[in-house]
Scaffold this motif. Structure first.
Motif, mmCIF file in Angstrom:
data_model
loop_
_atom_site.group_PDB
_atom_site.id
_atom_site.type_symbol
_atom_site.label_atom_id
_atom_site.label_comp_id
_atom_site.label_asym_id
_atom_site.label_seq_id
_atom_site.Cartn_x
_atom_site.Cartn_y
_atom_site.Cartn_z
ATOM 1 N N PRO A 31 137.313 54.239 85.420
ATOM 2 C CA PRO A 31 137.096 53.944 86.844
ATOM 3 C C PRO A 31 136.872 52.453 87.046
ATOM 4 C CG PRO A 31 135.098 54.787 85.864
ATOM 5 C CD PRO A 31 136.140 54.861 84.790
ATOM 6 N N ALA A 32 136.735 52.049 88.294
ATOM 7 C CA ALA A 32 136.472 50.640 88.604
ATOM 8 C C ALA A 32 135.223 50.172 87.879
ATOM 9 C CB ALA A 32 136.313 50.460 90.111
ATOM 10 N N GLY A 33 135.302 48.975 87.294
ATOM 11 C CA GLY A 33 134.175 48.447 86.555
ATOM 12 C C GLY A 33 134.172 48.824 85.092
ATOM 13 N N ARG A 34 135.233 49.463 84.646
ATOM 14 C CA ARG A 34 135.346 49.833 83.234
ATOM 15 C C ARG A 34 136.612 49.213 82.647
ATOM 16 N NH1 ARG A 34 131.308 51.623 80.266
ATOM 17 N NH2 ARG A 34 132.248 53.494 79.347
ATOM 18 N N GLY A 35 136.570 48.968 81.346
ATOM 19 C CA GLY A 35 137.714 48.405 80.652
ATOM 20 C C GLY A 35 137.886 49.074 79.308
ATOM 21 N N LEU A 36 139.003 48.802 78.679
ATOM 22 C CA LEU A 36 139.295 49.369 77.369
ATOM 23 C C LEU A 36 139.981 48.307 76.530
ATOM 24 C CD1 LEU A 36 140.730 52.831 76.455
ATOM 25 C CD2 LEU A 36 142.041 50.797 75.806
ATOM 26 N N ALA A 37 139.645 48.281 75.255
ATOM 27 C CA ALA A 37 140.282 47.357 74.322
ATOM 28 C C ALA A 37 140.715 48.120 73.089
ATOM 29 C CB ALA A 37 139.324 46.232 73.931
ATOM 30 N N ASP A 38 141.880 47.754 72.566
ATOM 31 C CA ASP A 38 142.388 48.327 71.329
ATOM 32 C C ASP A 38 142.829 47.155 70.453
ATOM 33 O OD1 ASP A 38 143.394 49.820 69.305
ATOM 34 O OD2 ASP A 38 145.006 50.759 70.456
ATOM 35 N N ASP A 39 142.006 46.810 69.460
ATOM 36 C CA ASP A 39 142.281 45.648 68.628
ATOM 37 C C ASP A 39 141.801 45.906 67.207
ATOM 38 O OD1 ASP A 39 139.513 45.432 68.817
ATOM 39 O OD2 ASP A 39 139.579 43.858 70.333
ATOM 40 N N ALA A 40 141.559 44.848 66.456
ATOM 41 C CA ALA A 40 141.142 44.998 65.060
ATOM 42 C C ALA A 40 139.832 45.761 64.925
ATOM 43 C CB ALA A 40 141.021 43.621 64.412
ATOM 44 N N GLN A 41 139.021 45.762 65.972
ATOM 45 C CA GLN A 41 137.745 46.484 65.938
ATOM 46 C C GLN A 41 137.905 47.959 66.303
ATOM 47 O OE1 GLN A 41 134.490 44.333 67.922
ATOM 48 N NE2 GLN A 41 135.844 42.564 68.061
ATOM 49 N N GLY A 42 139.105 48.368 66.647
ATOM 50 C CA GLY A 42 139.343 49.749 67.017
ATOM 51 C C GLY A 42 139.463 49.928 68.519
ATOM 52 N N LEU A 43 139.473 51.180 68.940
ATOM 53 C CA LEU A 43 139.574 51.530 70.349
ATOM 54 C C LEU A 43 138.180 51.709 70.924
ATOM 55 C CD1 LEU A 43 141.545 52.390 72.675
ATOM 56 C CD2 LEU A 43 141.216 54.746 71.875
ATOM 57 N N ARG A 44 137.895 51.018 72.030
ATOM 58 C CA ARG A 44 136.553 51.123 72.615
ATOM 59 C C ARG A 44 136.621 50.886 74.123
ATOM 60 N NH1 ARG A 44 137.587 46.383 70.440
ATOM 61 N NH2 ARG A 44 136.805 44.440 71.356
ATOM 62 N N VAL A 45 135.651 51.467 74.811
ATOM 63 C CA VAL A 45 135.523 51.343 76.264
ATOM 64 C C VAL A 45 134.281 50.528 76.554
ATOM 65 C CG1 VAL A 45 135.209 52.618 78.423
ATOM 66 C CG2 VAL A 45 136.691 53.542 76.623
ATOM 67 N N MET A 46 134.355 49.676 77.587
ATOM 68 C CA MET A 46 133.212 48.828 77.915
ATOM 69 C C MET A 46 133.142 48.599 79.428
ATOM 70 S SD MET A 46 136.061 46.950 77.322
ATOM 71 C CE MET A 46 136.044 46.638 75.556
ATOM 72 N N ASP A 47 132.006 48.070 79.867
ATOM 73 C CA ASP A 47 131.849 47.682 81.268
ATOM 74 C C ASP A 47 132.538 46.342 81.508
ATOM 75 O OD1 ASP A 47 130.292 49.912 81.926
ATOM 76 O OD2 ASP A 47 128.444 48.910 81.297
ATOM 77 N N VAL A 48 133.130 46.200 82.688
ATOM 78 C CA VAL A 48 133.711 44.924 83.096
ATOM 79 C C VAL A 48 133.311 44.658 84.543
ATOM 80 C CG1 VAL A 48 135.703 45.116 81.535
ATOM 81 C CG2 VAL A 48 135.872 45.973 83.884
ATOM 82 N N ALA A 49 133.198 43.382 84.882
ATOM 83 C CA ALA A 49 132.912 43.033 86.269
ATOM 84 C C ALA A 49 134.213 43.107 87.063
ATOM 85 C CB ALA A 49 132.332 41.628 86.347
ATOM 86 N N PRO A 50 134.281 43.920 88.128
ATOM 87 C CA PRO A 50 135.521 44.010 88.901
ATOM 88 C C PRO A 50 136.061 42.647 89.320
ATOM 89 C CG PRO A 50 134.009 45.730 89.592
ATOM 90 C CD PRO A 50 133.252 44.858 88.631
ATOM 91 N N ALA A 51 135.179 41.697 89.608
ATOM 92 C CA ALA A 51 135.636 40.362 90.016
ATOM 93 C C ALA A 51 136.330 39.617 88.884
ATOM 94 C CB ALA A 51 134.453 39.541 90.523
ATOM 95 N N ALA A 52 136.039 40.032 87.642
ATOM 96 C CA ALA A 52 136.645 39.364 86.495
ATOM 97 C C ALA A 52 138.039 39.885 86.191
ATOM 98 C CB ALA A 52 135.761 39.537 85.263
ATOM 99 N N VAL A 53 138.395 41.045 86.736
ATOM 100 C CA VAL A 53 139.700 41.647 86.470
ATOM 101 C C VAL A 53 140.787 40.845 87.170
ATOM 102 C CG1 VAL A 53 141.121 43.704 86.757
ATOM 103 C CG2 VAL A 53 138.687 43.935 86.191
ATOM 104 N N ALA A 54 141.730 40.325 86.391
ATOM 105 C CA ALA A 54 142.833 39.510 86.926
ATOM 106 C C ALA A 54 142.314 38.297 87.691
ATOM 107 C CB ALA A 54 143.746 40.348 87.818
ATOM 108 N N SER A 55 141.191 37.740 87.245
ATOM 109 C CA SER A 55 140.627 36.578 87.942
ATOM 110 C C SER A 55 141.552 35.372 87.876
ATOM 111 C CB SER A 55 139.259 36.229 87.357
ATOM 112 O OG SER A 55 139.363 35.917 85.976
ATOM 113 N N TRP A 56 142.505 35.372 86.954
ATOM 114 C CA TRP A 56 143.460 34.270 86.864
ATOM 115 C C TRP A 56 144.253 34.106 88.154
ATOM 116 C CZ3 TRP A 56 148.529 35.829 87.442
ATOM 117 C CH2 TRP A 56 148.826 37.191 87.178
ATOM 118 N N ARG A 57 144.370 35.183 88.933
ATOM 119 C CA ARG A 57 145.103 35.095 90.204
ATOM 120 C C ARG A 57 144.365 34.225 91.215
ATOM 121 N NH1 ARG A 57 145.899 41.148 92.031
ATOM 122 N NH2 ARG A 57 143.659 41.068 91.632
#
Length: 306
Positions: free
Chosen positions: A204-230
């Protein structure tokens, strides 16, 4: 990937000694797209009638519709040369599909793709994607970063293929980064389903997922940080400097390296995405507790004073 798997099953099931019908049935029923792909490969096979034996052997075939067992005759062709001909014919057809097209942005370039269904895809620099002219609810992120603002349709969800994974929209705004060693997604609005036919992880909003050398994991993210490059910002919460370097390189269109020690550092905060590399690193490096040194056309992040 599905077309390649379907082609493999066509070739294997035509073998008169093939007996693994249970595995074939499981594959068909794992995803409705499998049956469609298999039918397409069989159609291509049927176009090779001119080189088939005059009296094909009938063999049983597992269910071609999920959940509905059926049996139908299936012809087979002996000889590796004919199988090779089928592979070549189907492979060329798939590669030359006029409805699939690719879009690539140069490092530092931003491009906006407006799909016919009302969905908008904003591609960051150094990104390659594929789209389907016949299906506006499909996209594939092959490399780079893209932000998606999706028009929700519960009956026909928007799906993004990233390598072997699928992200399915549930009415949302999200951002995906895909590199050779990691995939990351952050959700700003609505919800995304990760691999709906497998793990089915709801983000849901405010959640993120990463799949990298550390494995698959879910974490909290700040909605304002999502695609902040725009909005001309890079926002992080305890992110490795290696990630910051990759993001800067993608957005600014230049090479960013780091020393082993600097690569161990982590950063929390907001960096203004100044398109002038000199100004960007003059501000960003001290915020990360590092020093930036220009090296040819790129930059090196290192620990300690200049």
């Amino acid at each position: 990937m599905i077309q390649e798997e379907a082609l493999g099953w066509v070739i294997r099931t035509r073998d008169p000694e093939f007996a693994d019908w249970d595995a074939f049935t499981l594959w068909l029923e794992a995803d409705p797209a499998h049956a469609s792909a298999y039918d397409a490969m069989m159609l291509a096979d049927s176009e090779l009638d001119g080189i088939t034996p005059p009296e094909p052997v009938a063999m049983p075939v597992a269910a071609n519709d999920p959940g509905v067992p059926s049996r139908r005759p299936m012809r087979w062709i002996a000889g590796g040369a004919v199988a090779a001909a089928l592979v070549a014919t189907v492979s060329i057809a798939v590669l030359n599909r006029s409805d699939i097209y690719s879009v690539t942005t140069k490092p530092g370039e931003v491009r906006v793709i407006a799909l016919d269904d009302g969905t908008t895809v904003e591609m960051n620099g150094g990104t390659t994607m594929r789209f389907d002219r016949e299906d506006a609810r499909f996209a594939a992120l092959d490399a780079g970063e893209a932000a998606f603002t999706v028009r929700h349709d519960a009956a026909n969800p928007f799906r993004v293929t990233v390598g072997d994974d699928v992200f399915e929209d549930a009415g949302t705004v999200f951002n995906i980064v895909h590199t050779s060693d990691a995939t990351r997604i952050g959700v700003a609005e609505g919800k995304v389903i990760y691999n709906p036919s497998a793990e089915a992880i709801a983000l849901p909003a405010g959640r993120g997922l990463a799949d990298d050398a550390q494995g698959l994991r879910v974490m909290d993210v700040a909605p304002a940080a999502v695609a902040s490059w725009r909005q001309g910002q890079l926002i992080y919460a305890n992110a490795p400097v290696t990630q910051v370097a990759q993001d800067a390189a993608r957005s600014l269109g230049l090479s960013v390296q780091f020393t082993p020690q600097a690569g161990l550092a982590r950063f929390t905060g907001t960096i203004r995405l100044d398109r002038d590399p000199v100004r960007f690193f003059a501000e960003a490096a001290p915020l990360m507790g590092l020093t930036a040194v220009r090296q040819g056309d790129g930059w090196l992040l290192k620990e300690g004073p200049k």
